[in-house]
Design a protein around this motif. Structure first.
Motif, PDB file in Angstrom:
ATOM      1  N   ARG A  37       0.864  -1.348  -0.137  1.00 34.54           N
ATOM      2  CA  ARG A  37       0.046  -0.006  -0.160  1.00 34.54           C
ATOM      3  C   ARG A  37       0.927   1.289   0.107  1.00 34.54           C
ATOM      4  O   ARG A  37       1.328   1.729   0.994  1.00 34.54           O
ATOM      5  CB  ARG A  37      -0.862  -0.140   1.261  1.00 34.54           C
ATOM      6  CG  ARG A  37      -2.110   0.823   1.193  1.00 34.54           C
ATOM      7  CD  ARG A  37      -3.141   0.791   2.334  1.00 34.54           C
ATOM      8  NE  ARG A  37      -3.256  -0.740   2.520  1.00 34.54           N
ATOM      9  CZ  ARG A  37      -3.167  -1.319   3.869  1.00 34.54           C
ATOM     10  NH1 ARG A  37      -2.847  -0.550   4.904  1.00 34.54           N
ATOM     11  NH2 ARG A  37      -3.431  -2.267   3.984  1.00 34.54           N
ATOM     12  N   THR A  38       1.349   1.840  -1.116  1.00 37.46           N
ATOM     13  CA  THR A  38       2.192   2.872  -1.257  1.00 37.46           C
ATOM     14  C   THR A  38       1.730   3.555  -2.480  1.00 37.46           C
ATOM     15  O   THR A  38       0.631   3.177  -3.144  1.00 37.46           O
ATOM     16  CB  THR A  38       3.535   2.339  -1.745  1.00 37.46           C
ATOM     17  OG1 THR A  38       3.716   1.987  -2.949  1.00 37.46           O
ATOM     18  CG2 THR A  38       4.013   1.295  -0.853  1.00 37.46           C
ATOM     19  N   ASN A  39       2.293   4.794  -2.856  1.00 38.23           N
ATOM     20  CA  ASN A  39       1.954   5.661  -3.754  1.00 38.23           C
ATOM     21  C   ASN A  39       3.107   5.669  -5.029  1.00 38.23           C
ATOM     22  O   ASN A  39       3.146   6.730  -5.504  1.00 38.23           O
ATOM     23  CB  ASN A  39       1.700   7.210  -3.265  1.00 38.23           C
ATOM     24  CG  ASN A  39       3.026   7.807  -2.835  1.00 38.23           C
ATOM     25  OD1 ASN A  39       4.345   6.854  -2.603  1.00 38.23           O
ATOM     26  ND2 ASN A  39       3.427   9.038  -2.614  1.00 38.23           N
ATOM     27  N   ARG A  92      -4.222   6.896 -11.521  1.00 36.88           N
ATOM     28  CA  ARG A  92      -4.940   6.807 -10.149  1.00 36.88           C
ATOM     29  C   ARG A  92      -5.715   5.394 -10.268  1.00 36.88           C
ATOM     30  O   ARG A  92      -5.988   4.857  -9.297  1.00 36.88           O
ATOM     31  CB  ARG A  92      -5.992   8.018 -10.258  1.00 36.88           C
ATOM     32  CG  ARG A  92      -5.155   9.347  -9.748  1.00 36.88           C
ATOM     33  CD  ARG A  92      -6.166  10.627  -9.169  1.00 36.88           C
ATOM     34  NE  ARG A  92      -5.325  11.367  -8.676  1.00 36.88           N
ATOM     35  CZ  ARG A  92      -4.609  11.580  -7.648  1.00 36.88           C
ATOM     36  NH1 ARG A  92      -4.838  10.649  -6.732  1.00 36.88           N
ATOM     37  NH2 ARG A  92      -3.932  12.920  -7.186  1.00 36.88           N
ATOM     38  N   THR A 114      -5.332   2.104  -7.871  1.00 35.12           N
ATOM     39  CA  THR A 114      -6.383   1.575  -7.008  1.00 35.12           C
ATOM     40  C   THR A 114      -5.841   0.054  -6.577  1.00 35.12           C
ATOM     41  O   THR A 114      -6.158  -0.436  -5.458  1.00 35.12           O
ATOM     42  CB  THR A 114      -7.798   1.652  -7.594  1.00 35.12           C
ATOM     43  OG1 THR A 114      -7.631   0.610  -8.847  1.00 35.12           O
ATOM     44  CG2 THR A 114      -8.134   2.717  -7.812  1.00 35.12           C
ATOM     45  N   PHE A 129      -2.928  -0.725  -5.669  1.00 40.38           N
ATOM     46  CA  PHE A 129      -2.114  -0.702  -4.464  1.00 40.38           C
ATOM     47  C   PHE A 129      -2.736  -0.623  -3.148  1.00 40.38           C
ATOM     48  O   PHE A 129      -2.173  -0.891  -2.113  1.00 40.38           O
ATOM     49  CB  PHE A 129      -1.213   0.548  -4.587  1.00 40.38           C
ATOM     50  CG  PHE A 129       0.090   0.487  -5.917  1.00 40.38           C
ATOM     51  CD1 PHE A 129       1.311   0.207  -5.284  1.00 40.38           C
ATOM     52  CD2 PHE A 129      -0.466   0.645  -6.986  1.00 40.38           C
ATOM     53  CE1 PHE A 129       2.291  -0.104  -6.254  1.00 40.38           C
ATOM     54  CE2 PHE A 129       0.611   0.455  -8.092  1.00 40.38           C
ATOM     55  CZ  PHE A 129       1.907   0.315  -7.527  1.00 40.38           C
ATOM     56  N   GLU A 130      -3.987  -0.152  -3.247  1.00 39.36           N
ATOM     57  CA  GLU A 130      -4.997  -0.077  -1.995  1.00 39.36           C
ATOM     58  C   GLU A 130      -5.117  -1.515  -1.272  1.00 39.36           C
ATOM     59  O   GLU A 130      -5.458  -1.848  -0.301  1.00 39.36           O
ATOM     60  CB  GLU A 130      -6.396   0.431  -2.209  1.00 39.36           C
ATOM     61  CG  GLU A 130      -5.918   1.884  -2.626  1.00 39.36           C
ATOM     62  CD  GLU A 130      -7.523   2.686  -3.157  1.00 39.36           C
ATOM     63  OE1 GLU A 130      -8.516   1.738  -2.997  1.00 39.36           O
ATOM     64  OE2 GLU A 130      -7.422   3.670  -3.504  1.00 39.36           O
ATOM     65  N   GLU A 131      -4.877  -2.708  -2.214  1.00 37.04           N
ATOM     66  CA  GLU A 131      -4.982  -3.917  -1.691  1.00 37.04           C
ATOM     67  C   GLU A 131      -3.829  -4.478  -1.308  1.00 37.04           C
ATOM     68  O   GLU A 131      -3.737  -5.761  -0.670  1.00 37.04           O
ATOM     69  CB  GLU A 131      -5.439  -4.884  -2.930  1.00 37.04           C
ATOM     70  CG  GLU A 131      -6.673  -4.676  -3.528  1.00 37.04           C
ATOM     71  CD  GLU A 131      -7.917  -4.661  -2.588  1.00 37.04           C
ATOM     72  OE1 GLU A 131      -7.804  -5.511  -1.777  1.00 37.04           O
ATOM     73  OE2 GLU A 131      -9.013  -3.961  -2.972  1.00 37.04           O
ATOM     74  N   ASP A 137       0.281  -3.303   4.316  1.00 39.12           N
ATOM     75  CA  ASP A 137       0.885  -2.524   5.175  1.00 39.12           C
ATOM     76  C   ASP A 137       2.258  -2.314   4.943  1.00 39.12           C
ATOM     77  O   ASP A 137       2.866  -3.215   5.209  1.00 39.12           O
ATOM     78  CB  ASP A 137       0.202  -2.667   6.446  1.00 39.12           C
ATOM     79  CG  ASP A 137       0.368  -1.352   7.342  1.00 39.12           C
ATOM     80  OD1 ASP A 137       1.440  -0.761   7.332  1.00 39.12           O
ATOM     81  OD2 ASP A 137      -0.306  -1.033   8.216  1.00 39.12           O
TER      82      ASP A 137
END
Length: 313
Positions: free
Chosen positions: A199-201, A227, A231, A233-235, A238
């Motif tokens: 979960r990174t940018n 963008r 999405t 990366f949201e999966e 941590d």
């Protein structure tokens, strides 16, 4: 955030670590795990807002603020200054984590020199610069010491849109796995970490391309498309969990740290392909002897015995 594994404090408390790209993503997760283990930190950064958010986290935990070092990892002169600054601040430096990188995708057959120079310069060149700048300091230090180079699962698994990125991570893998045999006889641990989806940018890298590398063969980076790609990366895992696993791997002196369990099928398929590609024929005794000498030299190096070129023949 996950609870830290036991044993960290006794292993790492008071050790000085320098982490690149350390105020966002995996770098920040590493910094937070290290801080929870009682380590003294120096962190590289590029963005002031990200630095401020990291400062707020350290304040919220009641920890001492790290030494923050503004750094472009491709700037060798600045890297050398930062290494001196860390030793000036803390007296010694014991741990180096090369984490900073860019994640940019596009068809490799359309890439320009600028595409290669930028991605390889950051992802591989940044690791080289960290090693050249910090290894003399780490060798001069005492006690528990370690180098961790963070690559990616792309160091094992190529993709059609990630040729240069994959090449950079393969390069980091090869460098790190070789370096381990050089550092072990000096009492310095060395790990290659290959995380997967986190979960990174990292997807924003294409929006931060320097003007000095503007000649690209890739399609123009469109923020909306990026963008949508982001999405995924949201999966991801941590970043703190990744950092915790890195610290556990360092504690165990693991040469390879794999953080994500979901890639078992990929490794099984890779193993099958490698074994299937081997010719089914006998090798001459001379070649067999040379390869066994190589294997023995690697085993001896891992055991802490310094090996020489003569040991390979």
């Amino acid at each position: 955030m996950s609870e830290q594994p036991g044993g960290w404090a006794t292993e790492w408390k008071g050790r000085v670590a320098f982490v690149t790209g350390a105020v966002t993503g995996i770098g920040l997760g590493v910094a937070q795990a290290f801080a929870d283990a009682g380590m003294k930190l120096a962190l590289s950064y590029r963005n002031e807002d990200d630095k401020a958010a990291t400062e707020a986290w350290f304040d919220s935990k009641g920890y001492d603020q790290p030494l923050y070092c503004k750094l472009d990892v491709t700037d060798r002169a600045r890297f050398a200054e930062v290494a001196d600054d860390v030793v000036d601040r803390y007296g010694e430096v014991h741990v180096l984590v090369n984490n900073a990188g860019v994640s940019v995708f596009g068809p490799t057959d359309e890439a320009t020199y600028d595409d290669f120079d930028w991605i390889m310069g950051v992802n591989f060149g940044g690791v080289v610069n960290g090693l050249v700048s910090f290894l003399p300091k780490i060798k001069a230090a005492h006690g528990r010491r370690h180098v961790t180079n963070i690559a990616s699962m792309a160091a094992f698994l190529p993709g059609p849109q990630a040729g240069i990125y994959t090449a950079s991570k393969f390069a980091v893998r090869g460098l790190t796995e070789s370096l381990r045999y050089n550092l072990a006889p000096q009492g310095i641990g060395c790990s290659l970490c290959c995380p997967a989806l986190t979960r990174t940018n990292a997807w924003t890298s294409a929006l931060k391309r320097p003007d000095s590398f503007k000649d690209t063969g890739f399609a123009e980076a469109r923020e909306g498309e990026l963008r949508q790609f982001g999405t995924a990366f949201e999966e991801g895992m941590d970043p703190y969990v990744v950092g915790s696993k890195i610290l556990t791997g360092m504690t165990n002196m693991d040469g390879l740290i794999l953080t994500h369990p979901e890639h078992g099928p990929d490794f099984e398929e890779l193993h099958e392909k490698l074994m299937a590609a081997l010719p089914v024929e006998d090798a001459p005794e001379g070649r067999l002897r040379i390869e066994e000498l190589r294997r023995e030299a690697m085993r001896q190096a891992e055991a802490g015995i310094r090996m020489k070129m003569d040991d390979l023949t």
